[in-house]
Design a protein around this motif. Structure first.
Motif, short mmCIF file in Angstrom:
data_model
loop_
_atom_site.label_atom_id
_atom_site.label_comp_id
_atom_site.label_asym_id
_atom_site.label_seq_id
_atom_site.Cartn_x
_atom_site.Cartn_y
_atom_site.Cartn_z
N CYS A 10 0.84 -1.14 -0.06
CA CYS A 10 -0.06 0.04 -0.18
C CYS A 10 0.80 1.29 0.02
O CYS A 10 2.08 1.03 -0.27
CB CYS A 10 -1.10 -0.05 1.25
N LEU A 11 0.33 2.51 0.39
CA LEU A 11 1.22 3.52 0.38
C LEU A 11 2.17 3.74 1.61
O LEU A 11 3.47 3.79 1.64
CB LEU A 11 0.30 4.88 0.28
N ASN A 13 2.24 1.56 4.30
CA ASN A 13 2.64 0.29 4.79
C ASN A 13 2.22 0.16 6.33
O ASN A 13 2.97 -0.41 7.20
CB ASN A 13 4.02 -0.14 4.71
N ILE A 14 1.33 1.05 6.98
CA ILE A 14 0.84 0.95 8.44
C ILE A 14 -0.61 0.55 8.42
O ILE A 14 -0.82 0.22 9.56
CB ILE A 14 1.20 2.14 9.08
N CYS A 15 -1.26 0.65 7.20
CA CYS A 15 -2.88 0.36 7.42
C CYS A 15 -3.16 -1.04 6.78
O CYS A 15 -3.46 -1.87 7.29
CB CYS A 15 -3.69 1.67 6.97
N HIS A 48 6.31 6.35 6.62
CA HIS A 48 6.35 5.58 7.82
C HIS A 48 7.20 4.66 8.01
O HIS A 48 7.33 3.67 9.06
CB HIS A 48 4.85 4.94 7.95
N TYR A 130 -6.83 5.66 5.97
CA TYR A 130 -5.98 6.68 6.90
C TYR A 130 -6.64 7.78 7.48
O TYR A 130 -6.59 8.33 8.58
CB TYR A 130 -4.72 6.86 6.05
N TYR A 131 -7.33 8.48 6.33
CA TYR A 131 -7.93 9.97 6.86
C TYR A 131 -9.57 9.49 7.17
O TYR A 131 -10.32 10.40 7.46
CB TYR A 131 -7.90 10.85 6.02
P1 4NP Z 1 -1.81 2.80 4.23
O1 4NP Z 1 -2.53 3.96 4.56
O2 4NP Z 1 -1.15 2.97 2.96
O3 4NP Z 1 -2.91 1.84 3.92
O4 4NP Z 1 -0.73 2.46 4.91
C1 4NP Z 1 -1.81 5.24 4.49
C2 4NP Z 1 -0.95 5.62 5.71
C3 4NP Z 1 -0.41 6.75 6.06
C4 4NP Z 1 -0.41 7.85 4.85
C5 4NP Z 1 -1.30 7.44 3.88
C6 4NP Z 1 -2.13 6.23 3.64
N1 4NP Z 1 -0.08 9.02 5.08
O5 4NP Z 1 -0.34 9.93 4.04
O6 4NP Z 1 0.81 9.48 5.96
#
Ligand code: 4NP
Length: 175
Positions: A10-11, A13-15, A48, A130-131
């Motif tokens: 994903c973007l 790597n935390i969700c 992250h 994330y948001y």
């Molecule tokens: P992920 O979610 O790609 O599912 O881990 C996000 C986590 C952080 C951000 C965007 C998406 N960010 O903009 O920090």
């Protein structure tokens, strides 16, 4: 025997991708196939890097009996040679992965994770939660789980892996 490498991307790597990693690990373990897979996740950004999964992701996972132990890292071009499946959560991240290939062929099959979810169009995405402040993580879990079940069925058929979990009586079937 060489393990089947599966990398979820994903973007941040935390969700989404650490959750997909945890869900897929659990499904593979339930099937008694943990020795046949290598499973990991990564992000197309380094925002992250080094972080633990988002607490909202961890809470949803724990509710399903999954403890996430991943540390965020950025995807590398070498991942595309070391994994068999590199699965993006959305089209933007799939494009970022394709850009890493420099137009060359790769060992890994690059695809959207939800392409493995039965009944979904090939461009279905796991939306970025994330948001999202309104239950988005639960919905993400459910779609990730459906897609991971489809992925396991697919990889199992492709590699002719046994369809009965070792040490278990009940036979496996796609749900
Ligand atoms: P992920 O979610 O790609 O599912 O881990 C996000 C986590 C952080 C951000 C965007 C998406 N960010 O903009 O920090």
């Amino acid at each position: 025997m060489e393990r089947i490498g599966v990398l979820f991307v994903c973007l941040g790597n935390i969700c989404r991708s650490p959750l997909a990693e945890g869900v897929f690990r659990q499904l593979v373990a339930e099937a008694g196939l943990q020795d046949r897979f290598r499973i990991d996740s990564a992000g197309t950004s380094g925002y992250h890097q080094g972080d633990a999964p988002d607490p909202r992701t961890c809470a949803v996972a724990v509710g399903r009996g999954i403890v996430l132990e991943h540390t965020a890292r950025r995807v590398r071009a070498t991942d595309l040679e070391q994994f068999d499946y590199v699965l993006a959560m959305d089209g933007e991240n799939l494009e970022r992965l394709q850009a890493l290939t420099d137009g060359r062929g790769t060992r890994a099959r690059l695809a959207l994770l939800r392409a493995f979810e039965p009944g979904m169009p090939p461009d279905a995405e796991v939306p970025d939660p994330y948001y999202d402040e309104d239950g988005g993580f639960e919905a993400v879990h459910d779609m990730v789980e459906r897609a991971c079940r489809g992925l396991l069925a697919h990889s199992r058929a492709e590699r002719e892996l046994p369809c009965c979990a070792r040490g278990r009586r009940r036979s496996w079937r796609a749900r």
